[in-house]
Design a protein around this motif. Structure first.
Motif: not given
Length: 99
Positions: A48-52, A54-57, A64-66, A75-76
């Protein structure tokens, strides 16, 4: 010099939510991680990564969450030690993809 002290204090208070975001996001990330493991995915089978927000997937990642008022997303991504990505396969009667 007093106005500059007030200005600095005001800037620090205004920036406090930004600095607090990672902690709240870590809590959400930990909750999501636990749910995924409860669904039968081994801890070594995903990241699992925490990214801004507005970052492109990434093509191999699933949102999987906000958190932090939707300014960050979680992101998973399946790792090679997990089941095949995107299969939705059942293992021991538990769904292996995050809900």
């Amino acid at each position: 010099m007093r106005p500059s002290r007030w200005l600095c204090a005001g800037l620090l208070l205004a920036a406090a939510p930004v600095f607090a975001a990672p902690e709240s996001c870590e809590n959400v990330k930990n909750d999501i991680s636990q749910r995924i493991m409860n669904n039968g995915v081994p801890e070594s089978g995903f990241v699992l990564n925490i990214v801004p927000a507005d970052q492109t997937d990434k093509p191999d990642a699933q949102v999987v969450g906000h958190c932090a008022n939707d300014t960050w997303k979680i992101l998973y991504t399946r790792t090679s030690s997990g089941n095949s990505a995107g299969s939705g396969a059942m293992q021991d009667g538990a769904r292996t993809e995050p809900q």
